[in-house]
Design a protein around this motif. Sequence first.
Motif, mmCIF file in Angstrom:
data_model
loop_
_atom_site.group_PDB
_atom_site.id
_atom_site.type_symbol
_atom_site.label_atom_id
_atom_site.label_comp_id
_atom_site.label_asym_id
_atom_site.label_seq_id
_atom_site.Cartn_x
_atom_site.Cartn_y
_atom_site.Cartn_z
ATOM 1 N N SER A 140 0.657 -1.383 0.052
ATOM 2 C CA SER A 140 -0.448 0.296 -0.005
ATOM 3 C C SER A 140 0.356 0.833 -0.015
ATOM 4 O O SER A 140 0.515 2.298 -0.870
ATOM 5 N N SER A 141 1.537 1.095 0.907
ATOM 6 C CA SER A 141 2.629 2.271 0.523
ATOM 7 C C SER A 141 4.155 2.340 -0.619
ATOM 8 O O SER A 141 3.680 3.575 -0.638
ATOM 9 N N ILE A 142 3.350 1.107 -0.757
ATOM 10 C CA ILE A 142 4.317 1.488 -2.280
ATOM 11 C C ILE A 142 3.921 1.904 -3.447
ATOM 12 O O ILE A 142 4.114 2.649 -4.372
ATOM 13 N N ARG A 143 2.153 1.419 -3.747
ATOM 14 C CA ARG A 143 1.294 1.958 -4.741
ATOM 15 C C ARG A 143 1.139 3.862 -3.730
ATOM 16 O O ARG A 143 0.729 4.488 -5.198
ATOM 17 N N ASN A 144 0.766 4.014 -2.648
ATOM 18 C CA ASN A 144 0.899 5.156 -2.468
ATOM 19 C C ASN A 144 2.001 6.145 -3.605
ATOM 20 O O ASN A 144 1.428 7.411 -4.156
ATOM 21 N N LEU A 145 2.766 6.385 -2.947
ATOM 22 C CA LEU A 145 3.964 6.626 -3.609
ATOM 23 C C LEU A 145 4.416 6.343 -5.108
ATOM 24 O O LEU A 145 4.277 7.380 -5.210
ATOM 25 N N LEU A 146 3.748 4.920 -6.337
ATOM 26 C CA LEU A 146 3.121 5.243 -7.641
ATOM 27 C C LEU A 146 2.584 6.062 -7.349
ATOM 28 O O LEU A 146 2.898 6.919 -9.082
ATOM 29 N N GLY A 147 0.950 6.115 -7.383
ATOM 30 C CA GLY A 147 0.121 7.134 -7.336
ATOM 31 C C GLY A 147 0.417 8.735 -7.116
ATOM 32 O O GLY A 147 0.523 9.196 -8.065
ATOM 33 N N GLU A 148 1.452 8.930 -6.447
ATOM 34 C CA GLU A 148 2.406 10.381 -7.062
ATOM 35 C C GLU A 148 2.791 10.567 -7.571
ATOM 36 O O GLU A 148 3.002 11.789 -8.274
ATOM 37 N N LEU A 149 3.647 9.644 -7.983
ATOM 38 C CA LEU A 149 4.996 9.820 -9.204
ATOM 39 C C LEU A 149 3.993 9.907 -10.150
ATOM 40 O O LEU A 149 4.077 11.231 -11.631
ATOM 41 N N TYR A 150 2.983 9.627 -10.427
ATOM 42 C CA TYR A 150 2.026 9.347 -12.096
ATOM 43 C C TYR A 150 1.373 10.341 -11.627
ATOM 44 O O TYR A 150 1.322 10.730 -13.141
ATOM 45 N N ILE A 151 0.867 10.904 -10.542
ATOM 46 C CA ILE A 151 0.563 12.646 -10.929
ATOM 47 C C ILE A 151 1.569 13.174 -11.174
ATOM 48 O O ILE A 151 1.545 14.745 -12.709
ATOM 49 N N LYS A 152 2.820 13.833 -10.475
ATOM 50 C CA LYS A 152 4.037 14.208 -11.300
ATOM 51 C C LYS A 152 3.605 13.792 -13.117
ATOM 52 O O LYS A 152 4.119 15.144 -13.448
ATOM 53 N N ARG A 157 -5.077 8.622 -15.647
ATOM 54 C CA ARG A 157 -5.514 7.565 -15.079
ATOM 55 C C ARG A 157 -5.284 6.813 -13.757
ATOM 56 O O ARG A 157 -5.480 5.742 -13.052
ATOM 57 N N ALA A 158 -3.434 6.140 -14.746
ATOM 58 C CA ALA A 158 -2.548 4.495 -14.129
ATOM 59 C C ALA A 158 -2.475 5.840 -12.824
ATOM 60 O O ALA A 158 -1.909 4.329 -11.577
ATOM 61 N N SER A 159 -2.607 6.406 -11.917
ATOM 62 C CA SER A 159 -2.456 7.243 -10.676
ATOM 63 C C SER A 159 -3.880 7.399 -9.641
ATOM 64 O O SER A 159 -3.781 5.752 -9.385
ATOM 65 N N SER A 160 -4.776 7.171 -10.424
ATOM 66 C CA SER A 160 -5.662 7.038 -9.771
ATOM 67 C C SER A 160 -6.036 5.371 -9.722
ATOM 68 O O SER A 160 -6.220 4.902 -8.205
ATOM 69 N N GLN A 161 -5.393 4.740 -10.770
ATOM 70 C CA GLN A 161 -5.700 2.888 -10.496
ATOM 71 C C GLN A 161 -4.887 3.026 -8.604
ATOM 72 O O GLN A 161 -5.135 1.363 -8.072
ATOM 73 N N GLN A 162 -3.718 3.062 -9.046
ATOM 74 C CA GLN A 162 -2.358 2.946 -8.178
ATOM 75 C C GLN A 162 -3.270 2.966 -6.943
ATOM 76 O O GLN A 162 -3.235 2.383 -5.276
ATOM 77 N N LEU A 163 -3.892 4.240 -7.078
ATOM 78 C CA LEU A 163 -4.195 4.812 -5.278
ATOM 79 C C LEU A 163 -5.656 4.380 -4.578
ATOM 80 O O LEU A 163 -5.742 3.728 -4.243
ATOM 81 N N LEU A 164 -6.044 3.586 -5.833
ATOM 82 C CA LEU A 164 -7.150 2.686 -5.117
ATOM 83 C C LEU A 164 -6.910 1.888 -4.973
ATOM 84 O O LEU A 164 -7.799 0.817 -3.871
ATOM 85 N N GLU A 165 -5.897 0.689 -5.755
ATOM 86 C CA GLU A 165 -5.516 -1.073 -5.591
ATOM 87 C C GLU A 165 -4.710 -0.574 -4.032
ATOM 88 O O GLU A 165 -4.780 -1.370 -3.111
ATOM 89 N N CYS A 166 -4.183 1.224 -3.296
ATOM 90 C CA CYS A 166 -3.396 1.427 -2.399
ATOM 91 C C CYS A 166 -4.721 0.997 -0.979
ATOM 92 O O CYS A 166 -4.353 0.394 -0.432
ATOM 93 N N LEU A 167 -5.781 1.531 -1.476
ATOM 94 C CA LEU A 167 -6.810 1.157 -0.574
ATOM 95 C C LEU A 167 -7.335 0.463 -0.363
ATOM 96 O O LEU A 167 -7.644 0.773 0.530
ATOM 97 N N ALA A 168 -7.480 0.042 -2.016
ATOM 98 C CA ALA A 168 -8.425 -1.463 -1.146
ATOM 99 C C ALA A 168 -7.415 -2.671 -0.573
ATOM 100 O O ALA A 168 -7.790 -3.178 0.300
ATOM 101 N N GLU A 169 -6.171 -2.235 -0.058
ATOM 102 C CA GLU A 169 -5.133 -3.389 0.055
ATOM 103 C C GLU A 169 -5.194 -2.303 2.069
ATOM 104 O O GLU A 169 -5.497 -3.210 3.075
ATOM 105 N N ASN A 170 -5.118 -1.007 1.969
ATOM 106 C CA ASN A 170 -4.837 -0.487 3.240
ATOM 107 C C ASN A 170 -5.863 0.746 2.878
ATOM 108 O O ASN A 170 -5.680 1.848 2.952
ATOM 109 N N PRO A 171 -7.209 0.557 3.515
ATOM 110 C CA PRO A 171 -7.939 2.082 4.113
ATOM 111 C C PRO A 171 -7.554 2.853 4.725
ATOM 112 O O PRO A 171 -7.874 3.920 4.301
ATOM 113 N N PHE A 172 -6.609 3.121 5.281
ATOM 114 C CA PHE A 172 -6.029 3.566 6.381
ATOM 115 C C PHE A 172 -5.114 4.720 5.572
ATOM 116 O O PHE A 172 -4.789 5.641 6.633
ATOM 117 N N LYS A 173 -4.902 4.864 4.375
ATOM 118 C CA LYS A 173 -4.176 5.595 4.003
ATOM 119 C C LYS A 173 -4.805 6.901 3.378
ATOM 120 O O LYS A 173 -5.339 6.937 2.013
#
Length: 666
Positions: A140-152, A157-173
């Motif tokens: 979840s931490s890796i996907r959260n960081l990956l989502g931020e990098l895709y925003i940059k 679309r790719a960022s949203s996909q990673q962020l949603l998968e991050c939340l699916a694994e850990n909703p505390f993110k």
Amino acid sequence: MASLSNGIESWVLMALIHKDIDDFDYKNALTLSERLFAIDKDSQDFRFLYAKCQYLLGDYNAAYDVLKDTTSIPCRNLFARSCLELGNLSDKTDKSIFYWRSGIQTLQEALADSSKKKTSHKWGDDLTCVALRSHMPSQSSIRNLLGELYIKMDNMRASSQQLLECLAENPFKFTAYTDACDIAPDAGHPDSVLSPNAIFKEFDIETTQLDHSFKYHLPPMPSTSTSKSTTSTPIITQHDKKPRLEYLMPMIRSSYGDVSLNQLRALVRSSIQTHPAIIDDGHLFDLFRDAIEKSKDEILDLMTADIEKQKAEEAFKNKHGLHKKPPAEIMHGMTMDQKDDNDDKMDTESEVVDPMSNSPPRLDSANKRPSLGKTTTGTTTTELTSKAAKEATDQTIIGAMNKIIRISLIIAKGYYYQAHYYCRETALELQKLDNSQYDTPSVLCLMGRAYYDAGDHAGARIFYRRSFSIAPWYCKGVPLYSTCLWYLEKERELSLLAKVMKDNHSHRYEAYIAAGNWTKCSNRGNEAARWFQKAVDLDPSRSYGHALLGYEDWEKGNCLGAKQHFAQCMITNKRSYFGWYGSATAYQGMHEFPQARRLIEEAIRLHPRHPVLLGTMAEILLSMKEYELANKYVERSLAIRDNISIQELKKKIDRRLELGDTGESL
């Protein structure tokens, strides 16, 4: 009312925060630590963890303010470190000495307390730290960081996909959710995907794994075997697929040896194999970009070309004397002259809600809530079998996690509504929080942003003012807060805000924005633009400073300069309606109405319920003689918020409709 107690929920929150710190996800750790700090602001442990997250993010002023008057040794140690950094950042010698002396004094007190119970150093405490930390970052931490990098990379679309998968694994993110909401207009997925109810679901003991991993990732123990160095250089053959690093780049010593041809060939082959993206013509990062993003690229390219053309025309006119250059403005000094302390008092006029009261501002004054009672763990473990005891413990932990999730769900719904510009829904949802969680700077600033985006600067001011009064170290809302004060002409309050921010070396950007709005409110010539420019020079990646510079040029009639600043605002953040709206007004001022219409359409797509945007669209359509469509937009604007200027615009459109499309002047 949703609330957290100072019990097992605190323990769960602290565990989640420490895991985020281990994963270097400091932003999410800070978000969770604020919820922990809200439970008990007097707890030294909670205060320390909250300040630690601020310190790790480089916000030394916040750590300093949070830890003032603390007495525990860990708090004093971190306070002294904050003093050290603030002394280094200070631009005045006496201020630096003040911070450093404060640090010395607090450390001397800490040493005096620790010497009372001094024992021989326990090396076991130091050597077991490696086994008690988590060295493997979670997915979840890796996907959260990956989502931020895709925003940059401007790939929503790719960022949203990673962020949603991050939340699916850990909703505390929680920061992953806020980022996903921010980019939602350009992500190309339905709103239901970001529904807080679908993401922040309570845990079930049957499906939640509370067991530890069988294998921990720990740093390897040092080997006792000695490796013999060799003086000969092996020859790399074509069959070596992964040459070792020392063969690819010889070490530079006192005598530089010759490099063989085989080594050079191997270096080239290895570079091509390990960096496929370099020869991929950029398709790797552009694979999933939507039509919305590409359409914005086209608009920005056209706008950039138009600006360059207009700049060339202006340069030609200046060169050949076709018009005179404007006289140079007399600049005031860049110092922030402040009023006396007696003049810095807040306004005392009556308000619907007093932001300086002990209670946080709410829609309803009734703050009573039913008691949830204390958390019980059932019978003691001595009366149960080991299996039953484990189930009881697990159930207690699951219950604590669910309490945290319920708090997160309320705040997530508030953020979701605010991201879609539903001010009332945001306010009503956040009312479900108890006072301790509601009266926190992030929640109050969320309320302030909702009112600001609705065009209600007076309402936004109340929440921003309360947030700054209880947590002056939380500066996220300062730029918009100072803009609200400028709109409302609250010069004394704005002067006090700028004075406090002047000494905050961790938030120079926000301090420059506040100073610019204050000088603008006090009519100090062109000094406001100078402060806004300093903010942009300090951090050009933030869009709001560019927008403020654009508005400054627009007010002076410099449409070309305004277009340049607004274009930079749009490039920095393509989802900011400030840039699109500002660019539309610049083109409107130059009577380039088709271009202005295209820009304001995107601003309205991003923020479909802002009365000023809708009114501006009506003005542009009136200039283009599309009276019926203009009438629809002006009616939508008035339905949201009544305004005298919009009423006058409505009268003009009605007269045109009565006359028909004759082109007669009004």
